[in-house]
Design an enzyme around this catalytic site. Sequence first.
Site, PDB file in Angstrom:
ATOM      1  CD  GLU A   1      -3.707  12.455   4.414  1.00 51.00           C
ATOM      2  OE1 GLU A   1      -4.210  13.287   3.635  1.00 51.00           O
ATOM      3  OE2 GLU A   1      -3.037  12.790   5.413  1.00 51.00           O
TER       4      GLU A   1
ATOM      5  CB  CYS B   1      -5.857  12.753  -3.671  1.00 55.23           C
ATOM      6  SG  CYS B   1      -4.122  12.911  -3.251  1.00 55.23           S
TER       7      CYS B   1
HETATM    8  P1  NDP Z   1     -10.867   3.360  -2.298  1.00 55.29           P
HETATM    9  O1  NDP Z   1     -11.482   4.095  -1.176  1.00 55.29           O
HETATM   10  O2  NDP Z   1     -11.754   2.620  -3.231  1.00 55.29           O
HETATM   11  O3  NDP Z   1      -9.799   2.289  -1.776  1.00 55.29           O
HETATM   12  C1  NDP Z   1      -8.721   2.644  -0.943  1.00 55.29           C
HETATM   13  C2  NDP Z   1      -8.213   1.404  -0.219  1.00 55.29           C
HETATM   14  O4  NDP Z   1      -9.184   0.992   0.740  1.00 55.29           O
HETATM   15  C3  NDP Z   1      -7.981   0.213  -1.142  1.00 55.29           C
HETATM   16  O5  NDP Z   1      -6.864  -0.502  -0.693  1.00 55.29           O
HETATM   17  C4  NDP Z   1      -9.246  -0.568  -0.944  1.00 55.29           C
HETATM   18  O6  NDP Z   1      -9.121  -1.910  -1.278  1.00 55.29           O
HETATM   19  C5  NDP Z   1      -9.474  -0.395   0.540  1.00 55.29           C
HETATM   20  N1  NDP Z   1     -10.842  -0.677   0.976  1.00 55.29           N
HETATM   21  C6  NDP Z   1     -11.969  -0.775   0.238  1.00 55.29           C
HETATM   22  N2  NDP Z   1     -13.043  -1.039   1.033  1.00 55.29           N
HETATM   23  C7  NDP Z   1     -12.577  -1.106   2.294  1.00 55.29           C
HETATM   24  C8  NDP Z   1     -13.191  -1.331   3.566  1.00 55.29           C
HETATM   25  N3  NDP Z   1     -14.507  -1.520   3.686  1.00 55.29           N
HETATM   26  N4  NDP Z   1     -12.408  -1.319   4.667  1.00 55.29           N
HETATM   27  C9  NDP Z   1     -11.072  -1.089   4.567  1.00 55.29           C
HETATM   28  N5  NDP Z   1     -10.435  -0.881   3.402  1.00 55.29           N
HETATM   29  C10 NDP Z   1     -11.175  -0.872   2.269  1.00 55.29           C
HETATM   30  O7  NDP Z   1      -9.974   4.430  -3.070  1.00 55.29           O
HETATM   31  P2  NDP Z   1      -9.215   4.259  -4.437  1.00 55.29           P
HETATM   32  O8  NDP Z   1      -8.243   3.144  -4.326  1.00 55.29           O
HETATM   33  O9  NDP Z   1     -10.218   4.247  -5.538  1.00 55.29           O
HETATM   34  O10 NDP Z   1      -8.352   5.611  -4.510  1.00 55.29           O
HETATM   35  C11 NDP Z   1      -8.838   6.785  -5.083  1.00 55.29           C
HETATM   36  C12 NDP Z   1      -9.311   7.740  -3.999  1.00 55.29           C
HETATM   37  O11 NDP Z   1      -8.227   7.992  -3.124  1.00 55.29           O
HETATM   38  C13 NDP Z   1      -9.706   9.092  -4.546  1.00 55.29           C
HETATM   39  O12 NDP Z   1     -10.887   9.526  -3.897  1.00 55.29           O
HETATM   40  C14 NDP Z   1      -8.528   9.980  -4.170  1.00 55.29           C
HETATM   41  O13 NDP Z   1      -8.861  11.338  -4.044  1.00 55.29           O
HETATM   42  C15 NDP Z   1      -8.119   9.386  -2.879  1.00 55.29           C
HETATM   43  N6  NDP Z   1      -6.745   9.721  -2.569  1.00 55.29           N
HETATM   44  C16 NDP Z   1      -6.480  10.557  -1.524  1.00 55.29           C
HETATM   45  C17 NDP Z   1      -5.191  10.949  -1.271  1.00 55.29           C
HETATM   46  C18 NDP Z   1      -4.873  11.841  -0.120  1.00 55.29           C
HETATM   47  O14 NDP Z   1      -3.707  11.877   0.269  1.00 55.29           O
HETATM   48  N7  NDP Z   1      -5.806  12.555   0.457  1.00 55.29           N
HETATM   49  C19 NDP Z   1      -4.070  10.502  -2.107  1.00 55.29           C
HETATM   50  C20 NDP Z   1      -4.459   9.613  -3.146  1.00 55.29           C
HETATM   51  C21 NDP Z   1      -5.751   9.245  -3.357  1.00 55.29           C
HETATM   52  P3  NDP Z   1      -9.572  -2.358  -2.773  1.00 55.29           P
HETATM   53  O15 NDP Z   1      -8.724  -1.564  -3.724  1.00 55.29           O
HETATM   54  O16 NDP Z   1      -9.273  -3.798  -2.786  1.00 55.29           O
HETATM   55  O17 NDP Z   1     -11.036  -2.020  -2.894  1.00 55.29           O
END
Ligand code: NDP
Length: 487
Positions: A235, A269
């Site tokens: 997502e 999102c």
């Molecule tokens: P990120 O992609 O930065 O992070 C998402 C999660 O992935 C966090 O827990 C993060 O940890 C973790 N993460 C980071 N790097 C890695 C890796 N290499 N391997 C595995 N996990 C990793 O997203 P955001 O938290 O900034 O969220 C915002 C984004 O989410 C926006 O693009 C938004 O559109 C999208 N989103 C999509 C939704 C949907 O349903 N389609 C709903 C809500 C949001 P850490 O935070 O510690 O970096």
Amino acid sequence: MIEDGWLISTNPATGEEAGRVPVADEKAVLAAVERAREAALWWQGLGFAGRRTRILRWRSLIVQRIEELAELTHRESGKPVTDGLIEATAAVEHLDWAARNAKRVLGPRRVRTRLLVAEHSGHLEYQPYGVVGVIGPWNYPIVTPVGPISGALAAGNAIVFKPSEYTPVVGQWLADSFAEVVPEHPVLQVVHGLGDVGGALCRSGVAKISFTGSTATAKKVMAACAENLVPVVLEAGGKDALIVDADADVEAAAEAAVWGAMTNAGQTCIGIERVYAVEPVYDRFVDAVVAKAGKLRTGEEIGPITMPKQLDIIRDHIEDALAKGGRAVLGGAEAVQAPYVSPTVLVDVPEDSSEIREETFGPTLTITKVRDADEAVTKANDTPYGLGGAVFGKKNAIRIARRLRSGMVAVNGTLTFVGMGNLPFGGVGESGFGRIHGDDGLREFARAKAITVRRGPSLLPAMTFERTPAQVKQIVKALRLLYGRKP
Ligand code: NDP
């Protein structure tokens, strides 16, 4: 901030500490998954009825403590408490729906037999994966994890959840409250840390990963999961558009556009980031949006930008739009005053500007005048993303909604599809694939299992070396009779 093995979570508006949680390393992630394997067997053994009762108890506990959860979300992410309450309400909806519908969607059923194996009955059921890893973002720290968690739990899986480093305390609250109603085994565990902990979870031996976050991280998650052929549901981000057609209720469209774009300070999102309004209603629509968005106050309805580096992206997008000939009819480059961004409405923004092409994730909205709905659909679809979207209109609204390249569309509303537990949620293209919520969301967390059972001797045995040429002839004859005629 990490200090002595603790992840310290702070309020983005005040810098105050919201709480601290222990950081996991790779060993701790593996240990959690190992514990989850045991828990999964017990949880699966409870059957649909046992799981339903327990998930509904968790649902009720969340409802009883909804103020506490909303207050915590406010302290940790900065969003208004009222937004936290509504977010928790959506999470409750998904838990309730998944618990009540898992048996119908996933439970064992007979399927009709077919010619080639007429002497066998067919049976289908959906079995849990075992341990599912859930990786969540910070923008909706309650409902974005609870969406996949509700489906995965109801399907019979145990879960190891890695919340965003910006909202670990809400993640911990979810796991702790679940443990109060299911104390027997660690069916829902949480592991904390930065991206490397998410990466470790992808490689930990979980049977499936549900990821919600940015498109860039989704690609890293998929690459990590590919190493062990771990299936993923992704997502990711979006650049959702709202189309306003000629017969739309313009006031209602403006109200929904402002909410869809500015709620959660635009950090949504499925937030509306672009509007395509047809020429006859364009001026009225722009005026109505400016009037409504102009009333929103930072620090009140518009909370802070949770992730500090997002402020630069929002500023860059606004400046790029203005440099390329766009005009700010509300807000503008000076709207970015850390940690807040005041509502910004931009018009005449060229289609190649980053404000139109990339996810802004702030309380900004572009409004573009178009000739007709066809041009609106073409422009709305001209993006690699395809998450949600919205249409305001009467006669052709549903037809337009069908033509939007996205997983969900709201007609005469915005974001509404996320409030229905029985509708699937997910994107196309760079917004990801797979579905959470609804029947499809339950099936996402279970594997189809097909079983055939002999119910009598074979009259026309096909699948054996002992069939005779005469019997094969009979089978072909039956085939001709049944399927040979042109439809
Ligand atoms: P990120 O992609 O930065 O992070 C998402 C999660 O992935 C966090 O827990 C993060 O940890 C973790 N993460 C980071 N790097 C890695 C890796 N290499 N391997 C595995 N996990 C990793 O997203 P955001 O938290 O900034 O969220 C915002 C984004 O989410 C926006 O693009 C938004 O559109 C999208 N989103 C999509 C939704 C949907 O349903 N389609 C709903 C809500 C949001 P850490 O935070 O510690 O970096």
